[in-house]
Scaffold this active site. Structure first.
Site, PDB file in Angstrom:
ATOM      1  N   LYS A  52       0.843  -1.197   0.000  1.00  0.00           N
ATOM      2  CA  LYS A  52       0.000   0.000   0.000  1.00  0.00           C
ATOM      3  C   LYS A  52       0.875   1.243   0.000  1.00  0.00           C
ATOM      4  O   LYS A  52       2.011   1.203   0.476  1.00  0.00           O
ATOM      5  CB  LYS A  52      -0.835   0.027   1.298  1.00  0.00           C
ATOM      6  CG  LYS A  52      -1.939  -0.993   1.385  1.00  0.00           C
ATOM      7  CD  LYS A  52      -2.647  -0.874   2.735  1.00  0.00           C
ATOM      8  CE  LYS A  52      -3.748  -1.901   2.886  1.00  0.00           C
ATOM      9  NZ  LYS A  52      -4.850  -1.770   1.918  1.00  0.00           N
ATOM     10  N   ARG A 111     -10.200 -11.605   2.580  1.00  0.00           N
ATOM     11  CA  ARG A 111     -11.109 -12.633   2.057  1.00  0.00           C
ATOM     12  C   ARG A 111     -10.432 -14.006   2.032  1.00  0.00           C
ATOM     13  O   ARG A 111     -11.105 -15.023   2.087  1.00  0.00           O
ATOM     14  CB  ARG A 111     -11.618 -12.208   0.671  1.00  0.00           C
ATOM     15  CG  ARG A 111     -10.562 -12.110  -0.388  1.00  0.00           C
ATOM     16  CD  ARG A 111     -11.022 -11.308  -1.605  1.00  0.00           C
ATOM     17  NE  ARG A 111     -11.007  -9.861  -1.349  1.00  0.00           N
ATOM     18  CZ  ARG A 111     -11.394  -8.939  -2.230  1.00  0.00           C
ATOM     19  NH1 ARG A 111     -11.853  -9.305  -3.409  1.00  0.00           N
ATOM     20  NH2 ARG A 111     -11.331  -7.652  -1.926  1.00  0.00           N
TER      21      ARG A 111
HETATM   22  N1  BES Z   1      -7.778  -3.889   4.978  1.00  0.00           N
HETATM   23  C1  BES Z   1      -8.045  -3.463   3.666  1.00  0.00           C
HETATM   24  C2  BES Z   1      -9.363  -2.702   3.521  1.00  0.00           C
HETATM   25  C3  BES Z   1      -9.480  -1.398   4.252  1.00  0.00           C
HETATM   26  C4  BES Z   1      -9.223  -0.208   3.599  1.00  0.00           C
HETATM   27  C5  BES Z   1      -9.910  -1.348   5.560  1.00  0.00           C
HETATM   28  C6  BES Z   1      -9.365   0.992   4.265  1.00  0.00           C
HETATM   29  C7  BES Z   1     -10.063  -0.141   6.231  1.00  0.00           C
HETATM   30  C8  BES Z   1      -9.789   1.030   5.578  1.00  0.00           C
HETATM   31  C9  BES Z   1      -8.102  -4.669   2.727  1.00  0.00           C
HETATM   32  O1  BES Z   1      -7.289  -5.740   3.056  1.00  0.00           O
HETATM   33  C10 BES Z   1      -7.632  -4.190   1.405  1.00  0.00           C
HETATM   34  O2  BES Z   1      -6.485  -3.872   1.270  1.00  0.00           O
HETATM   35  N2  BES Z   1      -8.540  -4.130   0.441  1.00  0.00           N
HETATM   36  C11 BES Z   1      -8.225  -3.692  -0.863  1.00  0.00           C
HETATM   37  C12 BES Z   1      -8.848  -4.668  -1.803  1.00  0.00           C
HETATM   38  C13 BES Z   1      -8.402  -4.512  -3.215  1.00  0.00           C
HETATM   39  C14 BES Z   1      -6.929  -4.772  -3.344  1.00  0.00           C
HETATM   40  C15 BES Z   1      -9.200  -5.484  -4.052  1.00  0.00           C
HETATM   41  C16 BES Z   1      -8.811  -2.308  -1.038  1.00  0.00           C
HETATM   42  O3  BES Z   1      -9.885  -2.021  -0.504  1.00  0.00           O
HETATM   43  O4  BES Z   1      -8.170  -1.487  -1.675  1.00  0.00           O
HETATM   44 MN    MN Z   2      -5.324  -5.553   2.264  1.00  0.00          MN
END
Ligand code: BES
Ligand code: MN
Ligand code: ZN
Length: 512
Positions: free
Chosen positions: A281, A355
């Site tokens: 990220k 997931r």
């Molecule tokens: N933990 C994150 C989601 C999240 C984002 C929680 C902001 C709380 C605040 C999750 O694991 C994630 O990274 N999701 C990605 C999914 C994508 C790569 C398909 C996302 O939401 O960008």
């Molecule tokens: Mn994630």
């Protein structure tokens, strides 16, 4: 903090601050507020007619008494329009008033039981809401603030009820409210802890400790057991981390182990830090990814409350816990995993890791025969974009279960919005090389994530809560009532309400 209920008259209590209330649109104070007004030479009436206080929801005015009352200060809190009065407004108003008094230096507070006289609200519910509002609103996470940390703290919170007949009901509501709000704060503590402290092992240790205290059965599977059982997805996410994954199983047997009814299954996403892994990220906001175990903390907190409230039903909570970090040993985009259920997953991004660990946990939940299944997960940024910071997304395969949970969320003061689950969305998760892939594209990202989980759930009645929008209040947001910066502990109150009402329903059907 101690909460005590006593019979008496709020005007004669010697304490640092008393809390009284006023509905918006009132021409003049009544009840306890009128009695206080009189002793204060009608200053409240004068504020009302001058428009200095309107009684808007959560509006608070602090008035020093200068000896006109035994209490040093009076906090008058607005309850909003009478026709909009609801349980959560008692919680909010109490929280706002208590916090204002605390911040002005009060260590001992006494309050009337807001709503105990209002039409439609029972003294028991009123007592519960005031207790929850006080405990939730006065929460702090100050253990890392060397000096200022613990200076402003309320030691004693008295609830004053003049009608002695109502006292036992108020008292039992307060007991319930204390259990629930302390469970929410326990959840907040788990989430607010930095990720280097709250590792999967520490999460398991905290779960063990609280399980011992409240009397829950607990079992934790470590790496060797997970390998033997084939938790391929959880183990893959854990590959990049120095910290071993843990799979926490908490069991509550309120209906007895011989009950013919299957235990309800709660499943919480326990990513103790989500860097994104190899699909790393950007830096901005990554600090909040210590909260990526908020779903896990919520289901643990729910079990803690249930163990003390003792409804006649069985509940099992499952928590897959791991970090998601990049390293030379981390899992990679393009990898194919084999899950607990035997199905394979193509990894497109290592950042869609929640997931994956849920897929293993759902497989295990089905093996244990749990039903219905309710998972809670900080799953997608897409859900946050869709719903904004105040509402959790609900996704499921069983409308009755979704409706029951939405019903339970209302007195909890937690907003939930049902999202679509049309079958076409499942096609976006199709893989050319494995059974399913772990990302369905940018558009409809919260829905394709839910569809991914549904693939592993099958026909078991199931609801998925995406709490990415609601689990954390960021530093830029203004604090109000019990909505304080950091972890919210969202879903504990809704799940507890749901479990209490299902157990009531089940026992009614069995004629108990
Ligand atoms: N933990 C994150 C989601 C999240 C984002 C929680 C902001 C709380 C605040 C999750 O694991 C994630 O990274 N999701 C990605 C999914 C994508 C790569 C398909 C996302 O939401 O960008
Ligand atoms: Mn994630
Ligand atoms: Zn995550």
């Amino acid at each position: 903090m101690q909460i005590k209920v006593t019979a008496g008259d709020i005007t004669s209590i010697k304490t640092d601050g008393i809390i009284i209330n006023l509905f918006e649109g009132s021409k003049k104070p009544d009840g306890a507020t009128a009695a206080v007004d009189k002793l204060l030479n009608t200053v409240i009436s004068q504020m009302l007619s001058a428009g200095e206080f309107k009684g808007k929801l959560n509006e608070v005015a602090v008035i020093p008494t200068f000896g006109k009352l035994p209490a040093k200060k009076v906090a008058i809190v607005g309850l909003g329009k009478p026709e909009q009065f609801a349980l959560d407004r008692i919680r909010q108003a109490t929280a706002e008033a208590a916090r204002t008094l605390r911040n002005s230096g009060a260590k001992r507070i006494a309050s009337i039981v807001h709503g105990a006289g209002a039409g439609g609200i029972s003294p028991e519910h009123a007592g519960q809401m005031v207790a929850e509002g006080a405990i939730l609103g006065l929460y702090t996470f100050a253990k890392y603030q060397t000096k200022s940390g613990n200076s402003k703290q309320v030691d004693e919170f008295l609830l004053i009820e003049s009608d002695t007949q109502k006292i036992p009901a108020v008292q039992s509501g307060v007991k319930k409210g204390e259990i629930i709000a302390n469970a929410v704060n326990f959840t907040r503590d788990l989430v607010n802890e930095p990720a280097s402290v709250m590792t999967p092992t520490e999460l398991a240790n905290r779960a063990r400790k609280i399980a011992r205290q409240v009397g829950l059965e607990i079992k934790v599977l470590g790496r060797p057991e997970l390998e033997k059982l084939g938790f391929g997805a959880l183990l893959a996410v854990a590959k990049g981390s120095q910290q071993p994954p843990q799979f926490i199983i908490l069991r509550y047997w309120g209906a007895g182990k011989k009950s013919k009814l299957a235990p309800v299954g709660l499943i919480g996403k326990g990513i103790t830090f989500d860097s994104g892994g190899i699909s790393i990220k950007p830096w901005s906001g990554m600090d909040e990814m210590k909260a990526d175990m908020a779903g896990a903390a919520a289901v643990i907190g729910t079990m803690v409350a249930i163990a003390q409230l003792k409804p006649k039903l069985n509940v099992t909570a499952l928590v897959p816990a791991t970090e998601n970090l990049p390293s030379g040993s981390a899992f990679k985009p393009g990898d194919i995993l084999r899950t607990f259920s035997g199905n394979t997953i193509e990894i497109v991004t290592t950042d869609a890791e929640g997931r994956l660990i849920l897929a293993d946990a759902i497989g295990y939940a089905k093996r244990l025969g749990l039903t219905p299944l309710i998972d809670v997960a900080t799953l997608t940024g897409a859900c946050d974009i869709a719903l904004g910071p105040f509402t959790s997304g609900a996704f499921g395969n069983n409308q009755q279960l979704i409706d029951e949970l939405i019903q339970a969320s209302k007195p909890a003061g937690e907003y939930i919005w049902q999202m679509p689950m049309f079958e076409e969305y499942a096609e976006l998760d199709k893989s050319n090389i494995a059974d399913i892939k772990n990302i369905g594209g940018r558009s409809g990202g919260a829905i394709t994530a839910a569809k991914f989980i549904e693939f592993f759930v099958g026909d078991t009645p199931w609801v998925h809560f995406d709490i990415a929008p609601t689990n954390f209040v960021g530093t830029s947001e203004k604090e109000k009532h019990y909505r304080l910066r950091g972890a919210t502990g969202v879903m504990v109150r809704t799940l507890v309400n749901y479990l209490l009402s299902t157990s009531l329903e089940m026992n009614k059907r069995r004629g108990k």
